[in-house]
Motif scaffolding. Structure first.
Motif, short mmCIF file in Angstrom:
data_model
loop_
_atom_site.label_atom_id
_atom_site.label_comp_id
_atom_site.label_asym_id
_atom_site.label_seq_id
_atom_site.Cartn_x
_atom_site.Cartn_y
_atom_site.Cartn_z
N ARG A 475 17.33 0.53 34.55
CA ARG A 475 17.00 1.37 35.91
C ARG A 475 16.07 2.63 35.46
O ARG A 475 16.95 3.66 35.22
N ARG A 511 12.44 -1.72 35.11
CA ARG A 511 12.16 -1.54 36.35
C ARG A 511 11.60 -0.36 36.66
O ARG A 511 11.96 0.80 36.28
N GLU A 613 14.56 -8.21 46.81
CA GLU A 613 15.47 -7.51 47.56
C GLU A 613 15.11 -7.30 48.97
O GLU A 613 16.16 -6.97 49.78
N ASN A 636 22.25 -6.36 45.81
CA ASN A 636 22.77 -5.17 46.51
C ASN A 636 21.83 -4.86 47.49
O ASN A 636 22.51 -4.83 48.73
N ARG A 647 24.31 -0.21 52.57
CA ARG A 647 25.18 -0.44 51.38
C ARG A 647 25.82 0.65 51.00
O ARG A 647 26.92 0.40 50.22
C1 PEP Z 1 19.78 -4.31 43.70
O1 PEP Z 1 19.34 -3.81 44.83
O2 PEP Z 1 20.59 -5.38 43.77
C2 PEP Z 1 19.47 -3.96 42.54
C3 PEP Z 1 19.67 -4.25 41.32
O3 PEP Z 1 18.96 -2.81 42.36
P1 PEP Z 1 19.58 -1.07 42.72
O4 PEP Z 1 21.16 -1.50 42.88
O5 PEP Z 1 19.27 -0.35 41.61
O6 PEP Z 1 19.01 -0.93 44.03
#
Ligand code: PEP
Ligand code: MG
Length: 758
Positions: A475, A511, A613, A636, A647
């Protein structure tokens, strides 16, 4: 009595007390004068001060009671009116003292002639260290303004007592609820155990001086502080940076309401008018509010009380210049952080060797602060109600974030039991560590790729420690989060190169920046500065990067240069439509051209991938697949978009299950859509690091997981016990006709085969 006379009576008393305090007399002489001044000021025949000594409240000074009783009359906490005031930290105001059920008559004092009674606790560091009371022959209730004057004087006394060392701080009277052990329950956000002492992320301010030297100067200070605080609150509202993952709108509304509340500021100004310093005035008003609130048993109001406490603390920090968080002051050994909520950057400021755990009033499984904590291997318990009311700074804590509890001020037997569990969990950790060099083959002989997630240089040693196959998600925005300004290209290149060096021949998937949502950068704002109503669905990730092309160009250059002579794996977050992927890719390609023209060494190969995503992309996978080298499923975000459930929202933290047929069927469809395209599919969301969820993913046909380092051992252990054909058959059946509870069905399946899944 109107408010102005309250100010006058408190001011007259304080002016006289000021001289008493400044005098060079012995403390006892000072206390003797204090009772005279107050008795006169409040027109009372009796005024007495009781102080806590060796666990008892001892009569230290009196006007009106028998002098022989001084240092002789002693009360236990909870005994008589005085003991009740200290025990409950509450004010009593009675027209007829003897008719109160707690009244206890002390003949040696000669108090039988007095009917009315009013007393206030003398509070130090939130504990009662004494009682100040007045008595009068006529049966009358004291006016509110007189009580307020008494409370103000009690603050001054608290300072005198503290500086003269009259009471032992440890001796302070506490209600059983504050001294005894308390077990609080919450939601296990990062599993693990920790023992340590409570440290507030935003420490309470210590007030050095109570009585003001220059009233106008104090007024000026508080006016300025109010302006500054309101500015901060307005800024928070416009950036929506506040309350990461919280019910931020509601909280912000309340904050704004309090920040601009005329009543609150007026009371503080009145308290300064009566002779207090700005700090003491804020605290004085806060004490009064606390006492009032204590009488109202309403959880909603209690929540709002926390908001006001937060705000008063913020005002105190501004006015006293004590601005730092516990991070800036340095942690002591074995600290467990207490906060309402934290941002990922705030957590990263802490010294990870000393920070053993985090307990939050809010929080959710996929909030970024929790992801960071997971990467740091720090257990986190969230959603703990009443946390800040039950824990004081320095309290010993046993944090069991596996079972979802924290024990405050444990008894020795509790600590013993905890240590036994701790030892067991360490044994388990050792067993996982032993799997480091063992390749994760399933029982049926399929090699599963287990990668780890990372975000900082410091995370890289975990690669060797866990034996992960590489970094499946780096990240890159974490570097941006821990930096006060936009990281320059050279700094980015250095980081990426260090990461690649540390990884050696194992792959690293970088990423590109995913900022926005709950990862807010103060130095990178939305163009028009508008408040985003739904930041998670707003201007974030690739959307920011494509609009601020400079940002992506710089990152592309840094990555290309860092990966010179090696393979660069790069993926884009939040791709919603194929063109976004193409646009991002072409930024990289044109940078590659540029470097080529400059005759710079280039990466040997570039593999481009997209994160899945946003559900919309799933519908166009067949179109984009030919351009992809790999696909990484970010469960996520995917979950929050599939369920339309923020989330980071604490109330939704437990609502939607990763093991719901909706998600699992969706993932199965994704796999079908890319089948035959020869692209790697990895799951890199938090889901993959949990054993039961990983079992389901394996059953769906996912053979690549990128997970938090602490999960690598447990997941490898799981893989080695699985037969893929068995779990695939079970999943197939469950997905065509889902059982009432998928979680239960999977758990049972695992238990029947002796596979540990929690
Ligand atoms: C996700 O969204 O699952 C992911 C791996 O990215 P992040 O948690 O950094 O948004
Ligand atoms: Mg994501």
């Amino acid at each position: 009595m109107p408010a102005s006379s309250a100010v006058t009576s408190a001011r007259t008393i304080l002016t006289r007390l000021h001289d008493v305090m400044a005098s060079r007399h012995h403390v006892q002489a000072k206390l003797n004068t204090v009772v005279e001044v107050i008795g006169e000021g409040l027109d009372s025949e009796v005024c007495s001060i009781y102080l806590l000594r060796e666990g008892m409240l001892e009569l230290f000074a009196t006007k009106g009671l028998a002098q022989e009783a001084v240092h002789v009359t002693r009360m236990a906490i909870g005994e008589g009116l005085v003991g009740t005031i200290a025990g409950n930290i509450e004010t009593l105001n009675l027209a007829e003292a003897a008719s109160h059920p707690d009244f206890s008559y002390r003949p040696e004092t000669g108090e039988d002639k007095y009917h009315s009674f009013a007393g206030v606790p003398i509070v130090r560091r939130e504990r009662a260290v004494g009682v100040l009371c007045v008595q009068h022959a006529d049966p009358r209730r004291y006016e509110e303004v007189e009580i307020e004057a008494l409370q103000t004087v009690a603050m001054v006394l608290s300072e005198l007592i503290g500086s003269a060392g009259l009471v032992d701080d440890e001796d302070a009277a506490l209600s059983p609820q504050q001294t005894g052990p308390v077990r609080l329950a919450g939601l296990a956000l990062v599993k693990g155990l920790a023992a340590g002492v409570a440290v507030y992320h935003q420490p309470r301010i210590t007030i050095e001086h109570v009585m003001a030297e220059d009233r106008d100067a104090e007024l000026q200070r508080v006016y300025l502080a109010f302006d500054k605080m309101r500015e901060q609150i307005d800024r928070m509202a416009s950036q929506a940076e506040f309350g990461v993952g919280g019910e931020h709108e509601e909280v912000l509304e309340t904050y704004k309401m309090f920040a601009y509340d005329e009543g609150w500021s007026r009371r503080i100004i009145e308290a300064i008018d009566s002779g207090l310093t700005a700090e003491a005035a804020i605290e004085r008003v806060q004490q009064r509010t606390r006492m009032r609130m204590r009488q109202i048993d309403d959880p909603l109001l209690a929540d709002r009380m926390h908001d006001l406490e937060d705000l008063a603390n913020r005002l105190l920090r501004i006015v006293s210049g004590q601005m730092g968080t516990a991070a800036s002051m340095g942690l002591r050994q074995d600290s467990i952080l207490i906060a309402r909520n934290l941002g990922p950057a705030e957590l990263l400021e802490y010294d990870k060797r000393r920070l053993k755990g985090v307990v939050l009033e809010e929080g959710s499984l996929t909030a970024h602060v929790v992801i960071v904590a997971r990467a740091m291997g720090i257990p986190v318990l969230g959603r703990v109600r009443g946390l800040r009311g039950a824990v004081r700074d320095g309290d010993p804590l046993l944090l069991d974030a596996s079972q979802g509890t924290v024990t405050v001020r444990p008894l020795p037997a509790m600590t013993e039991a905890f240590e036994a569990r701790f030892a067991k969990s360490k044994e388990r950790q050792a067993a996982y560590a032993a799997l480091r060099d063992v390749e994760p083959f399933t029982r049926c002989g399929t090699r599963i790729t287990v990668l780890m997630n990372a975000g900082l240089r410091d995370d890289m040693p975990n690669l060797a420690l866990t034996g992960a196959d590489g970094v499946g998600l780096f990240r890159t925005e974490f570097q941006f989060l821990v930096s006060a300004t936009l990281p320059a290209r050279e700094r980015q290149t250095r980081l990426y190169r260090d990461v690649l060096d540390a990884a050696g021949n194992r792959p690293v998937v970088f990423r590109t920046v995913d900022i926005g949502g709950d990862k807010v950068l103060p130095y990178l704002r939305h163009n028009d500065g508008e408040l985003e109503e739904n930041p998670a669905m707003g201007w974030r990730a690739l959307r920011v990067a494509l609009e601020r092309e400079g940002l992506l160009k710089v990152q592309a250059r840094a990555l290309l240069e860092a990966a010179a002579g090696r393979t660069l794996n790069v993926m884009f977050p939040m791709v919603s439509e194929p063109w976004e992927f193409d646009a991002a890719r072409s930024v990289f390609e044109s940078q590659r051209e540029f470097l080529k023209k400059q005759k710079k060494l280039l990466p040997e190969a570039i593999r481009y991938g997209a994160m899945l995503e946003v559900p919309a992309l799933a519908e166009q996978l067949d179109l984009i697949a030919p351009r992809l080298s790999f696909l990484s499923i970010g469960t996520n975000d995917l979950t929050q978009f599939l369920f339309a459930a923020d989330r980071s929202h604490p109330k939704l933290a437990e609502r939607y299950d990763w093991l719901s047929p909706a998600i699992l069927r969706f993932l199965r469809r994704v796999l079908l859509n890319v089948a035959g395209h020869n692209i790697d599919v990895t799951v890199c969301g938090e889901m993959g690091g949990r054993r039961l969820e990983a079992l389901a993913l394996l059953g769906l046909g996912i053979h690549r997981l990128s997970i938090t380092p602490a999960s690598v051992g447990p997941i490898k252990e799981l893989i080695r016990k699985i037969d893929l054909s068995e779990i695939s058959a079970a999943m197939k059946q469950w997905l065509s006709s889902p059982p009432p509870n998928m979680r239960e069905a999977l758990t049972l399946w695992a238990q029947e085969r002796g596979i540990e899944v929690d």
